[in-house]
Scaffold this motif. Structure first.
Motif, short mmCIF file in Angstrom:
data_model
loop_
_atom_site.label_atom_id
_atom_site.label_comp_id
_atom_site.label_asym_id
_atom_site.label_seq_id
_atom_site.Cartn_x
_atom_site.Cartn_y
_atom_site.Cartn_z
N GLY A 23 0.77 -1.38 0.08
CA GLY A 23 -0.12 0.22 0.01
C GLY A 23 1.07 1.39 0.09
O GLY A 23 0.22 2.43 0.06
N GLN A 24 2.09 1.40 -0.25
CA GLN A 24 2.95 2.40 -0.15
C GLN A 24 2.78 3.01 -1.79
O GLN A 24 2.62 2.44 -2.57
CB GLN A 24 4.43 1.88 0.21
N ASP A 25 3.02 4.28 -1.78
CA ASP A 25 3.29 5.11 -2.98
C ASP A 25 4.50 5.05 -3.43
O ASP A 25 5.36 5.75 -3.13
CB ASP A 25 2.60 6.42 -2.70
N VAL A 26 4.88 3.98 -4.41
CA VAL A 26 6.05 3.72 -4.86
C VAL A 26 6.34 4.07 -6.25
O VAL A 26 5.60 3.61 -7.17
CB VAL A 26 6.55 2.27 -4.59
N TRP A 27 7.47 4.65 -6.69
CA TRP A 27 7.82 5.00 -8.00
C TRP A 27 9.34 4.37 -8.30
O TRP A 27 9.96 4.27 -7.50
CB TRP A 27 8.07 6.43 -8.25
N LEU A 28 9.25 3.53 -9.33
CA LEU A 28 10.20 2.59 -9.67
C LEU A 28 10.90 3.32 -10.99
O LEU A 28 10.29 3.67 -11.89
CB LEU A 28 9.73 1.27 -10.15
N ILE A 29 12.43 3.86 -10.49
CA ILE A 29 12.99 4.61 -11.77
C ILE A 29 14.23 3.51 -12.38
O ILE A 29 14.91 3.01 -11.62
CB ILE A 29 13.69 5.80 -11.32
N ASN A 30 13.94 3.42 -13.66
CA ASN A 30 14.98 2.56 -14.19
C ASN A 30 15.34 3.30 -15.85
O ASN A 30 14.47 3.63 -16.27
CB ASN A 30 14.68 1.03 -14.35
N ARG A 31 16.72 2.99 -16.08
CA ARG A 31 16.89 3.70 -17.44
C ARG A 31 16.44 2.78 -18.74
O ARG A 31 16.48 3.36 -19.69
CB ARG A 31 18.51 4.01 -17.54
N SER A 32 16.05 1.69 -18.43
CA SER A 32 15.65 0.84 -19.57
C SER A 32 14.54 1.22 -19.92
O SER A 32 13.52 0.87 -19.21
CB SER A 32 15.78 -0.62 -18.99
N ARG A 33 14.14 1.37 -21.23
CA ARG A 33 12.92 2.09 -21.79
C ARG A 33 11.93 0.83 -21.58
O ARG A 33 10.41 0.72 -21.40
CB ARG A 33 12.81 2.85 -22.98
#
Length: 308
Positions: A23-33
């Motif tokens: 239930g956390q508000d999570v963003w996943l950042i990765n350089r692979s489109r």
């Protein structure tokens, strides 16, 4: 809690995926489109103990659309730390905290220089993950401990709150008043298997079937423990074999270390921040590290071959 995983590869997605499920508000950042597009289109597919589940996540190539977050979990490769935290500036507000869960030594110094010591927390995790395709991972979170702490050794409300969030997500997390010792404890795990898996190309099932590999691993760990003690680092591990046993505990036979995964992709490894760090610290305190020096040389040679 609004959280950004900066460097959402296999490990970052394992942690970010279960935090999202909780239930956390999570963003996943990765350089692979391809990876980001797959997660946004079809969710993150996590294979856990032979069962796959799909989690709806928020993924992005950079921080431009994320906004201010409460916590940045840094999981980029060691050599990308400075550039990654600089790119994260749009997410950093007055109360944003930055937690490094990276392998090796030295990341906290880089982060402190970039955002200030008042924001930076340190930690290590024994959670594992393997990327099996864009938007697909095999996770290893069950029974795997995560340890976090303040750089000054205090047990603060903010670090305790983060630990509580992690625990509610099923990530077994404790707060340590000896985070430098914790960092070294995890370093011993990486010293045990990372380079040897990269050199041999073996997953854990085969790696742990060769007695000579176990002997080499424990010799490398013994050197690292001697270096730590010479630098007055308080370790929780007392015998080199413990690091070898802990590295493989609970992980499937097909599990591959991050160093092996990097080499298989033709990427640079974190050898300079793991076995290489043992060598550098050993040189400063006069402790010989011939096994770790040899492992570093072998990995550097493989990197050179792959770069040709």
């Amino acid at each position: 809690m609004k959280i950004c995983v900066l460097g959402a590869g296999a490990l970052g997605c394992s942690i970010g995926g279960v935090l999202t499920e909780a239930g956390q508000d999570v963003w996943l950042i990765n350089r692979s489109r391809a990876h980001v597009d797959a997660m946004n289109a079809s969710g993150l597919r996590m294979l856990d103990a032979g069962v796959e589940r799909r989690v709806t996540v928020k993924a992005a190539l950079d921080s431009s659309d994320v906004g201010i977050v409460d916590l940045i979990i840094v999981l980029v490769k060691s050599y990308d730390t400075a550039a990654a935290i600089a790119s994260a500036a749009p997410m950093i507000g007055e109360h944003t905290q930055v937690l490094s869960l990276q392998n090796g030594l030295g990341h906290e110094d880089i982060l402190v220089a970039a955002v200030g010591a008042h924001r930076v927390l340190a930690g290590k995790t024994y959670v594992g993950g393997v990327m099996t395709g864009p938007g697909r991972i095999t996770i290893g979170t069950r029974g795997k401990q995560t340890i976090i702490g303040e750089l000054d050794g205090s047990v603060s409300e903010r670090v305790s709150a983060i630990a509580a969030v992690f625990n509610r997500a099923g990530l077994e997390t404790t707060v340590s008043p000896n985070i430098l010792g914790t960092i070294w404890d995890k370093l011993l795990i990486n010293v045990a298997t990372g380079a040897l898996a990269g050199i041999t190309g073996l997953g854990y099932g085969d790696l742990y079937s060769v007695d000579e590999i176990a002997d080499c691993a424990t010799a490398a760990v013994a050197e690292a423990m001697a270096v730590a003690r010479a630098n007055s680092v308080e370790l929780s591990l007392t015998e080199p074999r413990q690091a070898w046993d802990m590295a493989g505990a609970g992980l499937p036979a097909g599990f591959k270390t991050s160093m092996l995964q990097s080499l298989e992709k033709g990427s640079k490894t974190e050898i300079d921040f793991i076995n290489g760090a043992v060598v550098r610290w050993g040189e400063r305190c006069g402790v010989a590290t011939p096994v770790n020096s040899t492992l570093v040389a072998c990995i550097k040679g493989i990197e050179r071959r792959l770069a040709v």
